[in-house]
Design a protein around this motif. Structure first.
Motif, PDB file in Angstrom:
ATOM      1  N   ARG A 129      11.379   6.450  -5.163  1.00 21.60           N
ATOM      2  CA  ARG A 129      12.024   5.431  -5.992  1.00 21.60           C
ATOM      3  C   ARG A 129      12.117   4.091  -5.287  1.00 21.60           C
ATOM      4  O   ARG A 129      11.965   3.037  -5.901  1.00 21.60           O
ATOM      5  CB  ARG A 129      13.422   5.908  -6.402  1.00 21.60           C
ATOM      6  CG  ARG A 129      13.418   7.084  -7.386  1.00 21.60           C
ATOM      7  CD  ARG A 129      14.817   7.599  -7.635  1.00 21.60           C
ATOM      8  NE  ARG A 129      15.418   8.122  -6.409  1.00 21.60           N
ATOM      9  CZ  ARG A 129      16.656   8.609  -6.345  1.00 21.60           C
ATOM     10  NH1 ARG A 129      17.414   8.638  -7.430  1.00 21.60           N
ATOM     11  NH2 ARG A 129      17.126   9.080  -5.188  1.00 21.60           N
ATOM     12  N   ALA A 130      12.373   4.119  -3.981  1.00 18.02           N
ATOM     13  CA  ALA A 130      12.458   2.864  -3.230  1.00 18.02           C
ATOM     14  C   ALA A 130      11.105   2.158  -3.207  1.00 18.02           C
ATOM     15  O   ALA A 130      11.015   0.934  -3.354  1.00 18.02           O
ATOM     16  CB  ALA A 130      12.937   3.149  -1.804  1.00 18.02           C
ATOM     17  N   THR A 150       3.555 -12.048 -10.683  1.00 17.49           N
ATOM     18  CA  THR A 150       3.152 -12.434 -12.040  1.00 17.49           C
ATOM     19  C   THR A 150       3.877 -13.694 -12.478  1.00 17.49           C
ATOM     20  O   THR A 150       3.270 -14.611 -13.049  1.00 17.49           O
ATOM     21  CB  THR A 150       3.436 -11.287 -13.022  1.00 17.49           C
ATOM     22  OG1 THR A 150       2.737 -10.110 -12.595  1.00 17.49           O
ATOM     23  CG2 THR A 150       2.980 -11.654 -14.421  1.00 17.49           C
ATOM     24  N   ILE A 151       5.162 -13.767 -12.203  1.00 17.74           N
ATOM     25  CA  ILE A 151       5.948 -14.956 -12.570  1.00 17.74           C
ATOM     26  C   ILE A 151       5.483 -16.174 -11.776  1.00 17.74           C
ATOM     27  O   ILE A 151       5.263 -17.254 -12.333  1.00 17.74           O
ATOM     28  CB  ILE A 151       7.447 -14.696 -12.344  1.00 17.74           C
ATOM     29  CG1 ILE A 151       7.964 -13.642 -13.327  1.00 17.74           C
ATOM     30  CG2 ILE A 151       8.252 -15.990 -12.497  1.00 17.74           C
ATOM     31  CD1 ILE A 151       9.372 -13.168 -13.051  1.00 17.74           C
ATOM     32  N   LEU A 152       5.316 -15.992 -10.463  1.00 17.68           N
ATOM     33  CA  LEU A 152       4.899 -17.113  -9.624  1.00 17.68           C
ATOM     34  C   LEU A 152       3.490 -17.571  -9.968  1.00 17.68           C
ATOM     35  O   LEU A 152       3.201 -18.777  -9.953  1.00 17.68           O
ATOM     36  CB  LEU A 152       4.968 -16.718  -8.146  1.00 17.68           C
ATOM     37  CG  LEU A 152       6.362 -16.567  -7.544  1.00 17.68           C
ATOM     38  CD1 LEU A 152       6.286 -16.147  -6.081  1.00 17.68           C
ATOM     39  CD2 LEU A 152       7.155 -17.860  -7.676  1.00 17.68           C
ATOM     40  N   TRP A 209       0.804  -1.224   0.000  1.00 18.04           N
ATOM     41  CA  TRP A 209       0.000   0.000   0.000  1.00 18.04           C
ATOM     42  C   TRP A 209       0.837   1.275   0.000  1.00 18.04           C
ATOM     43  O   TRP A 209       0.296   2.363  -0.187  1.00 18.04           O
ATOM     44  CB  TRP A 209      -0.949  -0.010   1.209  1.00 18.04           C
ATOM     45  CG  TRP A 209      -2.309  -0.486   0.829  1.00 18.04           C
ATOM     46  CD1 TRP A 209      -2.609  -1.649   0.173  1.00 18.04           C
ATOM     47  CD2 TRP A 209      -3.551   0.175   1.062  1.00 18.04           C
ATOM     48  NE1 TRP A 209      -3.957  -1.764  -0.008  1.00 18.04           N
ATOM     49  CE2 TRP A 209      -4.573  -0.660   0.542  1.00 18.04           C
ATOM     50  CE3 TRP A 209      -3.911   1.358   1.675  1.00 18.04           C
ATOM     51  CZ2 TRP A 209      -5.913  -0.318   0.599  1.00 18.04           C
ATOM     52  CZ3 TRP A 209      -5.254   1.694   1.741  1.00 18.04           C
ATOM     53  CH2 TRP A 209      -6.237   0.866   1.204  1.00 18.04           C
ATOM     54  N   LEU A 210       2.122   1.159   0.215  1.00 18.01           N
ATOM     55  CA  LEU A 210       2.964   2.357   0.168  1.00 18.01           C
ATOM     56  C   LEU A 210       2.917   3.001  -1.217  1.00 18.01           C
ATOM     57  O   LEU A 210       3.127   4.207  -1.358  1.00 18.01           O
ATOM     58  CB  LEU A 210       4.410   1.996   0.529  1.00 18.01           C
ATOM     59  CG  LEU A 210       4.624   1.469   1.955  1.00 18.01           C
ATOM     60  CD1 LEU A 210       6.081   1.088   2.156  1.00 18.01           C
ATOM     61  CD2 LEU A 210       4.194   2.503   2.983  1.00 18.01           C
ATOM     62  N   HIS A 211       2.650   2.189  -2.225  1.00 19.96           N
ATOM     63  CA  HIS A 211       2.549   2.721  -3.586  1.00 19.96           C
ATOM     64  C   HIS A 211       1.441   3.760  -3.698  1.00 19.96           C
ATOM     65  O   HIS A 211       1.577   4.760  -4.417  1.00 19.96           O
ATOM     66  CB  HIS A 211       2.299   1.586  -4.573  1.00 19.96           C
ATOM     67  CG  HIS A 211       1.901   2.042  -5.938  1.00 19.96           C
ATOM     68  ND1 HIS A 211       2.798   2.593  -6.824  1.00 19.96           N
ATOM     69  CD2 HIS A 211       0.694   2.044  -6.576  1.00 19.96           C
ATOM     70  CE1 HIS A 211       2.171   2.912  -7.945  1.00 19.96           C
ATOM     71  NE2 HIS A 211       0.894   2.592  -7.818  1.00 19.96           N
ATOM     72  N   TRP A 212       0.329   3.547  -2.997  1.00 19.84           N
ATOM     73  CA  TRP A 212      -0.818   4.440  -3.123  1.00 19.84           C
ATOM     74  C   TRP A 212      -0.580   5.787  -2.449  1.00 19.84           C
ATOM     75  O   TRP A 212      -1.347   6.740  -2.671  1.00 19.84           O
ATOM     76  CB  TRP A 212      -2.077   3.784  -2.546  1.00 19.84           C
ATOM     77  CG  TRP A 212      -2.381   2.472  -3.185  1.00 19.84           C
ATOM     78  CD1 TRP A 212      -2.408   1.255  -2.591  1.00 19.84           C
ATOM     79  CD2 TRP A 212      -2.674   2.227  -4.572  1.00 19.84           C
ATOM     80  NE1 TRP A 212      -2.697   0.263  -3.494  1.00 19.84           N
ATOM     81  CE2 TRP A 212      -2.870   0.831  -4.719  1.00 19.84           C
ATOM     82  CE3 TRP A 212      -2.792   3.051  -5.691  1.00 19.84           C
ATOM     83  CZ2 TRP A 212      -3.178   0.257  -5.943  1.00 19.84           C
ATOM     84  CZ3 TRP A 212      -3.100   2.465  -6.910  1.00 19.84           C
ATOM     85  CH2 TRP A 212      -3.291   1.085  -7.032  1.00 19.84           C
ATOM     86  N   ILE A 213       0.467   5.887  -1.618  1.00 19.16           N
ATOM     87  CA  ILE A 213       0.796   7.179  -1.008  1.00 19.16           C
ATOM     88  C   ILE A 213       1.098   8.215  -2.083  1.00 19.16           C
ATOM     89  O   ILE A 213       0.807   9.411  -1.936  1.00 19.16           O
ATOM     90  CB  ILE A 213       1.994   7.033  -0.047  1.00 19.16           C
ATOM     91  CG1 ILE A 213       1.610   6.137   1.138  1.00 19.16           C
ATOM     92  CG2 ILE A 213       2.480   8.386   0.442  1.00 19.16           C
ATOM     93  CD1 ILE A 213       2.780   5.834   2.057  1.00 19.16           C
ATOM     94  N   TRP A 214       1.685   7.744  -3.195  1.00 20.81           N
ATOM     95  CA  TRP A 214       2.137   8.655  -4.254  1.00 20.81           C
ATOM     96  C   TRP A 214       1.117   8.763  -5.382  1.00 20.81           C
ATOM     97  O   TRP A 214       1.406   9.351  -6.423  1.00 20.81           O
ATOM     98  CB  TRP A 214       3.479   8.168  -4.798  1.00 20.81           C
ATOM     99  CG  TRP A 214       4.520   8.106  -3.730  1.00 20.81           C
ATOM    100  CD1 TRP A 214       4.878   7.015  -2.990  1.00 20.81           C
ATOM    101  CD2 TRP A 214       5.329   9.176  -3.246  1.00 20.81           C
ATOM    102  NE1 TRP A 214       5.849   7.323  -2.086  1.00 20.81           N
ATOM    103  CE2 TRP A 214       6.162   8.653  -2.221  1.00 20.81           C
ATOM    104  CE3 TRP A 214       5.440  10.529  -3.574  1.00 20.81           C
ATOM    105  CZ2 TRP A 214       7.074   9.430  -1.535  1.00 20.81           C
ATOM    106  CZ3 TRP A 214       6.366  11.310  -2.882  1.00 20.81           C
ATOM    107  CH2 TRP A 214       7.162  10.759  -1.877  1.00 20.81           C
ATOM    108  N   LEU A 273       7.224  -2.649  -8.060  1.00 27.13           N
ATOM    109  CA  LEU A 273       7.542  -3.379  -9.294  1.00 27.13           C
ATOM    110  C   LEU A 273       8.065  -4.774  -8.989  1.00 27.13           C
ATOM    111  O   LEU A 273       7.788  -5.726  -9.733  1.00 27.13           O
ATOM    112  CB  LEU A 273       8.566  -2.589 -10.116  1.00 27.13           C
ATOM    113  CG  LEU A 273       8.060  -1.293 -10.748  1.00 27.13           C
ATOM    114  CD1 LEU A 273       9.216  -0.544 -11.417  1.00 27.13           C
ATOM    115  CD2 LEU A 273       6.958  -1.577 -11.758  1.00 27.13           C
ATOM    116  N   GLY A 274       8.800  -4.899  -7.898  1.00 28.65           N
ATOM    117  CA  GLY A 274       9.286  -6.214  -7.491  1.00 28.65           C
ATOM    118  C   GLY A 274       8.138  -7.145  -7.148  1.00 28.65           C
ATOM    119  O   GLY A 274       8.124  -8.322  -7.547  1.00 28.65           O
TER     120      GLY A 274
END
Length: 333
Positions: free
Chosen positions: A294-295, A308-310, A149-154, A301-302
């Protein structure tokens, strides 16, 4: 002349309806409410549409007498493909031959998180009273939730696009209360299932036909009209699933997953589910203070790449393993 009129047992019908509804709530909680913050995600409309995908998955588990985990993942994939290929058209985003959106999010989120983890494993641990598994895995999932959820901060109004509610950034305290409410709904759904769950769950043929006709009609008007080649892509995916499940059914397995998950749940075990919001809230609070976008982007993305791969790997592995199963009474992946 004696006319025998088929009688629908009201209690059984209500129990089945509650089972499908509770399982749908669990599916939405693990797929949608944990994926992003959209206040209207757990609505009657979403419950209605997702219920068709969940009912189809439960029907497959019962009809094909699923007992092993490999064919169970194929039923989970069925739920994912119907959610992302009928309710919405995400799997068609990268064209008729594209594979990325076949896995993301049908196989990366819906199948492993909603069905395998949220419905199967969490319920199995609750019914069996597996304290260690509940503490460890709900904590780990909470860390995943909070860090995802840290992604949604931005998120911004521009990047939110059609979902402006996504641009609203939750503070750590708001996120914790949100996670607490989500977990309370999860606990309530699993607790209620303990009273209505049936080891002999089975959707009879007439209702199964109605279910699949409804799904086909919805698919035609919602997807196929706009994307003429969509039936081919979805058809291939469903054919792979049903081919393996039909081979599995011929093994003659007479046990099923429903008997394994039946039973009432003790309150003290339900309380262990709240390791989830505690871990999620703590992780989100720590990440909320990170000044470097960026972190967080790298972490997001990781997650996307790994899941997706798994997801694709698990689907291929489940298909292969299902075809290789030979001994009906031996339970394994």
């Amino acid at each position: 002349m004696l006319v025998i009129i088929p009688v629908v047992h009201i209690k059984t019908a209500i129990a089945y309806l509650v089972i499908i509804t509770c399982c749908t709530v669990i599916g939405i909680l693990f797929s949608e409410t944990i994926y992003w913050y959209v206040p209207s995600v757990l609505t009657a409309t979403n419950l209605f549409f997702y219920a068709f995908a969940m009912a189809a998955a439960l029907w497959a588990m019962a009809f094909f007498r699923v007992y092993h985990r490999a064919p169970l993942f194929l039923c989970a994939a069925l739920y994912g493909f119907l959610a992302e290929g009928v309710i919405v058209g995400l799997i068609y985003t990268d064209g008729p031959l594209g594979l990325f959106f076949v896995s993301y999010t049908a196989l990366a989120w819906h199948a492993p998180l909603s069905i395998m983890f949220g419905l199967y494993y969490v319920r199995l641990w609750l019914v069996n009273g597996s304290v260690k598994n509940l503490i460890v895995w709900m904590t780990l999932y909470g860390v995943f939730w909070g860090s995802w959820w840290l992604h949604w901060i931005w998120e911004t109004p521009e990047s939110a696009g059609e979902d402006p509610a996504r641009a609203y950034v939750l503070t750590p305290s708001e996120f914790f209360w949100y996670a607490l409410l989500v977990t309370a709904a999860l606990a309530a759904a699993h607790a209620l299932l303990g009273y209505v769950w049936r080891s002999d769950f089975k959707i009879t043929a007439p209702f199964a036909w109605l279910l699949w006709v409804a799904i086909a009609v919805g698919f035609f008007f919602n997807i196929a009209v706009a994307i003429p080649w969509a039936p081919l892509k979805l058809g291939v995916l469903l054919t792979i699933i049903f081919f393996a499940l039909w081979r599995y059914r011929r093994l003659g397995v007479y046990s099923n997953i429903f008997s394994e998950l039946s039973g009432k749940i003790r309150v003290r075990h339900l309380l262990l589910l709240f390791c989830l919001p505690i871990a999620a809230g703590a992780t989100y609070s720590l990440g909320f203070m990170l000044p470097d976008k960026r972190a967080i982007d790298a972490l997001t993305l990781g997650y996307i790449g790994l899941q997706t791969i798994l997801g694709g790997f698990f689907f291929i592995g489940a298909f292969y393993r299902t075809l290789r199963l030979r001994v009906p009474h031996y339970k394994t992946m």
